[in-house]
Design a protein around this motif. Structure first.
Motif, PDB file in Angstrom:
ATOM      1  N   SER A 130     -26.768  12.669 -15.739  1.00 44.84           N
ATOM      2  CA  SER A 130     -26.416  13.399 -14.524  1.00 44.84           C
ATOM      3  C   SER A 130     -26.151  14.862 -14.854  1.00 44.84           C
ATOM      4  N   GLN A 131     -26.458  15.745 -13.908  1.00 44.11           N
ATOM      5  CA  GLN A 131     -26.332  17.177 -14.181  1.00 44.11           C
ATOM      6  C   GLN A 131     -26.171  17.962 -12.890  1.00 44.11           C
ATOM      7  N   THR A 132     -25.601  19.142 -13.049  1.00 44.13           N
ATOM      8  CA  THR A 132     -25.457  20.085 -11.938  1.00 44.13           C
ATOM      9  C   THR A 132     -26.165  21.376 -12.312  1.00 44.13           C
ATOM     10  N   ASN A 133     -27.053  21.820 -11.443  1.00 40.79           N
ATOM     11  CA  ASN A 133     -27.811  23.046 -11.653  1.00 40.79           C
ATOM     12  C   ASN A 133     -27.555  24.001 -10.496  1.00 40.79           C
ATOM     13  N   ALA A 134     -27.818  25.264 -10.719  1.00 42.65           N
ATOM     14  CA  ALA A 134     -27.628  26.257  -9.662  1.00 42.65           C
ATOM     15  C   ALA A 134     -28.445  27.499 -10.000  1.00 42.65           C
ATOM     16  N   GLY A 135     -28.705  28.301  -8.989  1.00 39.91           N
ATOM     17  CA  GLY A 135     -29.458  29.521  -9.229  1.00 39.91           C
ATOM     18  C   GLY A 135     -29.356  30.481  -8.062  1.00 39.91           C
ATOM     19  N   ALA A 136     -29.699  31.716  -8.330  1.00 36.57           N
ATOM     20  CA  ALA A 136     -29.726  32.747  -7.297  1.00 36.57           C
ATOM     21  C   ALA A 136     -30.776  33.778  -7.674  1.00 36.57           C
ATOM     22  N   SER A 137     -31.411  34.355  -6.669  1.00 31.64           N
ATOM     23  CA  SER A 137     -32.428  35.373  -6.922  1.00 31.64           C
ATOM     24  C   SER A 137     -32.453  36.367  -5.775  1.00 31.64           C
ATOM     25  N   LEU A 138     -32.908  37.556  -6.074  1.00 33.35           N
ATOM     26  CA  LEU A 138     -33.116  38.570  -5.047  1.00 33.35           C
ATOM     27  C   LEU A 138     -34.238  39.490  -5.501  1.00 33.35           C
ATOM     28  N   GLY A 139     -34.923  40.051  -4.544  1.00 34.29           N
ATOM     29  CA  GLY A 139     -36.028  40.948  -4.851  1.00 34.29           C
ATOM     30  C   GLY A 139     -36.449  41.703  -3.614  1.00 34.29           C
ATOM     31  N   GLY A 140     -37.174  42.778  -3.829  1.00 32.80           N
ATOM     32  CA  GLY A 140     -37.600  43.549  -2.682  1.00 32.80           C
ATOM     33  C   GLY A 140     -38.552  44.660  -3.035  1.00 32.80           C
ATOM     34  N   THR A 141     -39.027  45.334  -1.997  1.00 30.87           N
ATOM     35  CA  THR A 141     -39.951  46.454  -2.115  1.00 30.87           C
ATOM     36  C   THR A 141     -39.463  47.593  -1.229  1.00 30.87           C
ATOM     37  N   TYR A 142     -39.489  48.789  -1.774  1.00 30.70           N
ATOM     38  CA  TYR A 142     -39.149  49.964  -0.981  1.00 30.70           C
ATOM     39  C   TYR A 142     -40.314  50.936  -1.036  1.00 30.70           C
ATOM     40  N   GLN A 143     -40.808  51.347   0.132  1.00 34.53           N
ATOM     41  CA  GLN A 143     -41.953  52.231   0.246  1.00 34.53           C
ATOM     42  C   GLN A 143     -41.456  53.670   0.423  1.00 34.53           C
ATOM     43  N   PHE A 144     -41.518  54.452  -0.675  1.00 33.11           N
ATOM     44  CA  PHE A 144     -41.090  55.851  -0.581  1.00 33.11           C
ATOM     45  C   PHE A 144     -41.995  56.638   0.362  1.00 33.11           C
ATOM     46  N   THR A 145     -43.297  56.492   0.150  1.00 32.49           N
ATOM     47  CA  THR A 145     -44.330  57.121   0.972  1.00 32.49           C
ATOM     48  C   THR A 145     -45.407  56.080   1.196  1.00 32.49           C
ATOM     49  N   PRO A 146     -46.383  56.330   2.050  1.00 35.30           N
ATOM     50  CA  PRO A 146     -47.465  55.349   2.216  1.00 35.30           C
ATOM     51  C   PRO A 146     -48.190  55.020   0.919  1.00 35.30           C
ATOM     52  N   ASP A 147     -48.081  55.881  -0.112  1.00 39.21           N
ATOM     53  CA  ASP A 147     -48.806  55.646  -1.350  1.00 39.21           C
ATOM     54  C   ASP A 147     -47.901  55.486  -2.565  1.00 39.21           C
ATOM     55  N   SER A 148     -46.613  55.257  -2.360  1.00 39.54           N
ATOM     56  CA  SER A 148     -45.692  55.116  -3.485  1.00 39.54           C
ATOM     57  C   SER A 148     -44.622  54.092  -3.145  1.00 39.54           C
ATOM     58  N   LEU A 150     -41.533  51.118  -4.842  1.00 38.77           N
ATOM     59  CA  LEU A 150     -40.734  50.553  -5.921  1.00 38.77           C
ATOM     60  C   LEU A 150     -40.531  49.076  -5.635  1.00 38.77           C
ATOM     61  N   GLN A 151     -40.814  48.219  -6.630  1.00 33.27           N
ATOM     62  CA  GLN A 151     -40.586  46.786  -6.506  1.00 33.27           C
ATOM     63  C   GLN A 151     -39.592  46.350  -7.582  1.00 33.27           C
ATOM     64  N   ALA A 152     -38.702  45.424  -7.239  1.00 33.89           N
ATOM     65  CA  ALA A 152     -37.702  44.965  -8.203  1.00 33.89           C
ATOM     66  C   ALA A 152     -37.285  43.542  -7.877  1.00 33.89           C
ATOM     67  N   ARG A 153     -36.806  42.848  -8.902  1.00 30.27           N
ATOM     68  CA  ARG A 153     -36.280  41.491  -8.700  1.00 30.27           C
ATOM     69  C   ARG A 153     -35.262  41.197  -9.784  1.00 30.27           C
ATOM     70  N   ALA A 154     -34.373  40.224  -9.517  1.00 33.43           N
ATOM     71  CA  ALA A 154     -33.405  39.742 -10.494  1.00 33.43           C
ATOM     72  C   ALA A 154     -33.073  38.296 -10.150  1.00 33.43           C
ATOM     73  N   SER A 155     -32.813  37.474 -11.153  1.00 33.04           N
ATOM     74  CA  SER A 155     -32.490  36.077 -10.892  1.00 33.04           C
ATOM     75  C   SER A 155     -31.601  35.520 -11.996  1.00 33.04           C
ATOM     76  N   TYR A 156     -30.875  34.473 -11.635  1.00 26.81           N
ATOM     77  CA  TYR A 156     -30.044  33.715 -12.572  1.00 26.81           C
ATOM     78  C   TYR A 156     -30.293  32.243 -12.329  1.00 26.81           C
ATOM     79  N   LEU A 157     -30.369  31.466 -13.410  1.00 25.85           N
ATOM     80  CA  LEU A 157     -30.604  30.037 -13.283  1.00 25.85           C
ATOM     81  C   LEU A 157     -29.777  29.278 -14.300  1.00 25.85           C
ATOM     82  N   ARG A 158     -28.986  28.338 -13.810  1.00 24.66           N
ATOM     83  CA  ARG A 158     -28.230  27.418 -14.655  1.00 24.66           C
ATOM     84  C   ARG A 158     -28.974  26.083 -14.613  1.00 24.66           C
ATOM     85  N   GLY A 159     -29.450  25.626 -15.761  1.00 26.55           N
ATOM     86  CA  GLY A 159     -30.265  24.417 -15.758  1.00 26.55           C
ATOM     87  C   GLY A 159     -30.049  23.580 -16.998  1.00 26.55           C
ATOM     88  N   HIS A 160     -30.879  22.539 -17.137  1.00 18.64           N
ATOM     89  CA  HIS A 160     -30.843  21.636 -18.279  1.00 18.64           C
ATOM     90  C   HIS A 160     -32.283  21.377 -18.744  1.00 18.64           C
TER      91      HIS A 160
END
Length: 428
Positions: A130-148, A150-160
């Motif tokens: 038996s086990q308990t796992n958990a996780g969280a993540s977030l990410g997104g995109t920001y458009q400075f201009t129509p041609d520029s 920034l993309q980013a993401r981060a996550s955490y995962l507790r697993g077995h």
């Protein structure tokens, strides 16, 4: 013998090769990384920075929107070989509950997604599993201009670690080994007419807890380590939503026991297919050359071809096909420390039989070719699924996966494992 098990976290949904993310109608939307992944995928792959042309998405909304979706999945799992052994198999049922919370926000020049879950897997008889796992993540995109953008993401995962995967093929702990995994990436994408560039950084870190073997605590701190990647792409738009590109990427695999650390790079060319109105294929595929140089005397340097990618095809309005693959240099604790080449491929079909009934099937295949060890490990894993959307809030599911492990080493054990899952998903 030194043993290193660089195993990625695998929540229950991936044990059966979880279906792609679905919208509220139940249609699989082709979130490829979850469509074919299974317990055979154990050693962590290099983290990938998001890359793209950097142009405003044709599907970008003109007004802001926010969506919060809480849900809970309750499942009964049956595993006919929970310890992944060749003989004297032990079967058991498990009750699994997984609350989940997803949030998405978007506007004219940004998009943001976040998710968090907790999962309890309680076996009926073999309670040590038996086990308990958990996780969280977030990410997104920001458009400075129509041609520029920034993309980013981060996550955490507790697993077995899953039984029978990766380094678990060499030894078995008294209980599944717990670990914490952190992942993050950022990329800056720019377009200059039909030409575009992308610069990215990505990192992954794994930390293991100390398990027991025969009641004796085993120090696992030497398995802790991280992987960092820096990559750059130059692409050219050859047709609407279609680009060709070349990429140069360098990586550093850095572990607490420096014997297993290495540096490497790859030079590849590929094609990128963006989502958008009328697009029936999305994703990317690439191939080229890789080299990995290891510090340990028993770990051979690797110079070979490489490939990777993930593609989703809308074959008809009722049929989708997803496929992914990769070839990478990694490391193992076999024979005190050896390098290896891991080759992976998988595909899946999902078909809408009725407005609220979906069937799916596919297969994954992974080969670990160990250097200086005269050993090749093979994992085959077919899967099948059935999904019934009872209402906009309730979905019923059945899934089945078979895992067959074979190795060229006559002293190692082969095994077969069958796992079935019945689930009810409630969205609020």
């Amino acid at each position: 013998m030194r043993i290193i098990a660089l195993s990625a976290a695998i929540p229950l949904a991936l044990v059966l090769g979880a279906t792609a993310k679905a919208d509220q109608s139940g249609r699989d939307t082709g979130s490829l990384p979850a469509t074919t992944r299974s317990i055979i995928d154990s050693r962590p792959s290099q983290p990938v920075a998001p890359t793209g042309p950097g142009s405003a998405s044709p599907e970008a909304p003109s007004a802001s929107s926010h969506v919060l979706v809480p849900s809970i999945v309750q499942s009964i799992l049956f595993d006919d070989n929970i310890y992944a052994t060749r003989r004297n198999k032990t079967s058991d049922f498990a009750y699994v509950v997984r609350p989940d919370l997803s949030f998405a926000a978007s506007g004219a020049n940004y998009g943001f997604q976040a998710n968090a879950f907790a999962e309890r897997r309680q076996y009926f008889e073999q309670t040590r599993e038996s086990q308990t796992n958990a996780g969280a993540s977030l990410g997104g995109t920001y458009q400075f201009t129509p041609d520029s953008q920034l993309q980013a993401r981060a996550s955490y995962l507790r697993g077995h670690e899953e039984r029978g995967s990766g380094e678990e093929a060499f030894f078995r702990t008294d209980r599944p080994t717990a670990f914490n995994q952190f992942d993050g990436a950022v990329a800056l994408n720019n377009r200059y007419g039909p030409l575009w560039t992308s610069l990215g950084l990505a990192g992954l870190y794994v930390n293991y807890e100390n398990p027991k073997i025969g009641g004796v605590t085993i120090d696992q701190s030497y398995r802790d380590g991280g992987i960092s990647v820096a990559n750059g792409r130059v692409g050219y738009v050859v047709a609407p939503l279609t680009s060709v590109f070349v990429e140069v990427a360098g990586n550093r695999r850095d572990f607490k026991e420096d014997y297993f650390s290495s540096d490497g790079y790859r030079v590849v060319g590929g094609v990128l297919l963006e989502p958008g109105p009328g697009a029936r294929v999305k994703g990317e595929a690439w191939g080229g050359f890789m080299r990995q140089t290891y510090k340990g005397a028993t770990l051979s340097n690797i110079s070979s071809f490489t490939y990777g990618g993930s593609l989703s095809f809308l074959v008809t309005n009722d049929l989708t096909f997803t496929v992914e693959g990769r070839r990478e240099a990694k490391e193992s604790g076999l024979n005190g420390g050896v390098s290896l080449i891991e080759s992976y491929g998988g595909g899946r079909l999902d078909y809408q039989l009725m407005p609220n009934l979906f069937v799916g099937g596919g297969v994954t295949y992974l080969v670990d070719s160990f250097k200086n060890a005269d050993r090749r490990d093979h994992y085959w894993s077919p899967l099948a699924s059935l999904k019934y959307v009872a209402s906009k809030n309730i979905t019923l599911g059945l899934e089945y996966r078979r895992l067959a492990f074979h190795t060229d080493d006559p002293l190692s054990s082969q095994f077969q494992r069958n796992v079935a899952l019945a689930s009810v998903t409630a969205r609020f």
